[in-house]
Scaffold this motif. Sequence first.
Motif, PDB file in Angstrom:
ATOM      1  N   ASP A 126      -8.651  -0.646   0.621  1.00  0.00           N
ATOM      2  CA  ASP A 126      -7.731  -0.498  -0.529  1.00  0.00           C
ATOM      3  C   ASP A 126      -6.627   0.526  -0.241  1.00  0.00           C
ATOM      4  O   ASP A 126      -5.553   0.484  -0.835  1.00  0.00           O
ATOM      5  CB  ASP A 126      -8.507  -0.043  -1.783  1.00  0.00           C
ATOM      6  CG  ASP A 126      -9.439  -1.129  -2.314  1.00  0.00           C
ATOM      7  OD1 ASP A 126      -9.252  -2.309  -1.902  1.00  0.00           O
ATOM      8  OD2 ASP A 126     -10.360  -0.813  -3.080  1.00  0.00           O
ATOM      9  N   ALA A 127      -6.912   1.450   0.688  1.00  0.00           N
ATOM     10  CA  ALA A 127      -5.953   2.542   0.976  1.00  0.00           C
ATOM     11  C   ALA A 127      -4.860   2.114   1.958  1.00  0.00           C
ATOM     12  O   ALA A 127      -3.870   2.830   2.149  1.00  0.00           O
ATOM     13  CB  ALA A 127      -6.702   3.752   1.524  1.00  0.00           C
ATOM     14  N   SER A 165      -1.089   2.006   0.654  1.00  0.00           N
ATOM     15  CA  SER A 165      -0.372   3.262   0.333  1.00  0.00           C
ATOM     16  C   SER A 165      -0.419   4.265   1.480  1.00  0.00           C
ATOM     17  O   SER A 165      -0.034   5.423   1.327  1.00  0.00           O
ATOM     18  CB  SER A 165      -1.002   3.887  -0.919  1.00  0.00           C
ATOM     19  OG  SER A 165      -2.410   3.977  -0.742  1.00  0.00           O
ATOM     20  N   ASN A 166      -0.878   3.795   2.644  1.00  0.00           N
ATOM     21  CA  ASN A 166      -0.948   4.681   3.830  1.00  0.00           C
ATOM     22  C   ASN A 166      -0.427   3.951   5.060  1.00  0.00           C
ATOM     23  O   ASN A 166      -1.117   3.841   6.085  1.00  0.00           O
ATOM     24  CB  ASN A 166      -2.402   5.138   4.061  1.00  0.00           C
ATOM     25  CG  ASN A 166      -2.846   6.149   3.012  1.00  0.00           C
ATOM     26  OD1 ASN A 166      -2.561   7.344   3.131  1.00  0.00           O
ATOM     27  ND2 ASN A 166      -3.512   5.666   1.975  1.00  0.00           N
ATOM     28  N   LEU A 217      -3.297   6.747   7.444  1.00  0.00           N
ATOM     29  CA  LEU A 217      -4.628   6.191   7.162  1.00  0.00           C
ATOM     30  C   LEU A 217      -5.718   6.841   8.003  1.00  0.00           C
ATOM     31  O   LEU A 217      -6.885   6.897   7.605  1.00  0.00           O
ATOM     32  CB  LEU A 217      -4.618   4.668   7.371  1.00  0.00           C
ATOM     33  CG  LEU A 217      -5.789   3.892   6.766  1.00  0.00           C
ATOM     34  CD1 LEU A 217      -5.865   4.073   5.248  1.00  0.00           C
ATOM     35  CD2 LEU A 217      -5.707   2.408   7.123  1.00  0.00           C
ATOM     36  N   TRP A 246      -6.316   9.856   5.811  1.00  0.00           N
ATOM     37  CA  TRP A 246      -6.945   9.475   4.541  1.00  0.00           C
ATOM     38  C   TRP A 246      -8.407   9.084   4.763  1.00  0.00           C
ATOM     39  O   TRP A 246      -9.310   9.562   4.062  1.00  0.00           O
ATOM     40  CB  TRP A 246      -6.197   8.276   3.903  1.00  0.00           C
ATOM     41  CG  TRP A 246      -6.625   8.018   2.492  1.00  0.00           C
ATOM     42  CD1 TRP A 246      -6.037   8.475   1.355  1.00  0.00           C
ATOM     43  CD2 TRP A 246      -7.779   7.263   2.080  1.00  0.00           C
ATOM     44  NE1 TRP A 246      -6.751   8.064   0.251  1.00  0.00           N
ATOM     45  CE2 TRP A 246      -7.818   7.307   0.660  1.00  0.00           C
ATOM     46  CE3 TRP A 246      -8.781   6.546   2.756  1.00  0.00           C
ATOM     47  CZ2 TRP A 246      -8.818   6.680  -0.084  1.00  0.00           C
ATOM     48  CZ3 TRP A 246      -9.776   5.912   2.019  1.00  0.00           C
ATOM     49  CH2 TRP A 246      -9.787   5.983   0.626  1.00  0.00           C
ATOM     50  N   SER A 247      -8.651   8.266   5.775  1.00  0.00           N
ATOM     51  CA  SER A 247     -10.023   7.780   6.043  1.00  0.00           C
ATOM     52  C   SER A 247     -10.934   8.941   6.427  1.00  0.00           C
ATOM     53  O   SER A 247     -12.086   9.025   5.982  1.00  0.00           O
ATOM     54  CB  SER A 247     -10.005   6.734   7.162  1.00  0.00           C
ATOM     55  OG  SER A 247      -9.131   5.683   6.836  1.00  0.00           O
ATOM     56  N   HIS A 253     -11.630  11.019   3.371  1.00  0.00           N
ATOM     57  CA  HIS A 253     -12.471  10.282   2.412  1.00  0.00           C
ATOM     58  C   HIS A 253     -13.932  10.269   2.858  1.00  0.00           C
ATOM     59  O   HIS A 253     -14.847  10.631   2.101  1.00  0.00           O
ATOM     60  CB  HIS A 253     -11.950   8.843   2.270  1.00  0.00           C
ATOM     61  CG  HIS A 253     -12.823   7.989   1.409  1.00  0.00           C
ATOM     62  ND1 HIS A 253     -12.786   8.028   0.031  1.00  0.00           N
ATOM     63  CD2 HIS A 253     -13.800   7.101   1.731  1.00  0.00           C
ATOM     64  CE1 HIS A 253     -13.692   7.197  -0.449  1.00  0.00           C
ATOM     65  NE2 HIS A 253     -14.313   6.626   0.560  1.00  0.00           N
TER      66      HIS A 253
END
Length: 298
Positions: free
Chosen positions: A33-34, A37-38, A55, A58-59, A62
Amino acid sequence: MTTLREYLDSAGCEPALSDLIVLISAQAAPIRDAFISNQSYAGTENSSGEEQAALDVWSDEHITKILEDSGLVKELASEEKPDILKFPGATENYAVVMDPLDGSSLIQVNLCVGTIVGIYDNGDALSKGEDLRAAMYMLYGPMTVLTITVGKGVFTFAMDETGEYRMLDGPVKMPEGKIYGSGGLNKDWTEKHRNFIESIEKEGGKLRYSGSFVADFHQILKYGGVYCYPATIDNNTGKLRLAFEANPIGFIAKQAGGAISDGHTSLLEIKPEKPHHKTPIYVGSSGLIKRLEEIYRE
Ligand SMILES: O=P(O)(O)OC[C@H]1O[C@](O)(COP(=O)(O)O)[C@@H](O)[C@@H]1O
Ligand SMILES: [Mg+2]
Ligand SMILES: [Mg+2]
């Protein structure tokens, strides 16, 4: 179709390990889903000196929070962190190694990328690959596919519309095959590496190299062949990392009857000197890895 949890229970996994595996593999959904936006680059570098994709960051952040909140993990080594992160409040002794997003250069062109994870039950993220308790990768393709081993063979699962992983195949056996892929610029290949690649081409080998280790390996797991990121004439360590990439994928390969080597020895027998220990890597069908090591011995 068998669910992931049903399989793990049938494989005799201790409940805390099953919980950890189910928890990590479930992160494929929020990571997918990210993507939208990444899409950019973060403007920062990781400890391997590589520009971080948004990403990647972000990953990494997360999964790190998920693991910390779980209380199941004592320490975490990540491709996107300079040092090993310790969680003093952990109630279990698992150490996790991870490449949170593998294949970063493909994010902006919507090709298959993945997440690679290894789990040790000895609390030491810098252990040899042969000491892994479990190894897995999520592959973000047309389906979200989880490939996993807990030391009793390799099994694949696909995430269904409810977010549940359903068994696709297993135990998976890697055949001998002729798919090959190699990183490094051809002009920089060493003679021995070139000899190895040419030996496969002479047999009608097919080039399959996408820029994503996870995606390229997944093809080799199914069809047989070899993925290479070799030492080159100007870089004798190669590009990929022993702890986060080679060890989990190599453990899976070995469990499926394949092998992993730097040309001289099994990478699973080498203790990482540091989290970002780089290594030349050849992973694939055991017959090809045997040929490779013969060429390196000449
Ligand atoms: O672009 P190159 O030099 O061929 O390297 C591609 C290789 O680098 C990688 O992207 C490195 O992994 P990361 O994307 O996690 O940094 C592998 O997935 C891939 O096989
Ligand atoms: Mg990677
Ligand atoms: Mg990565």
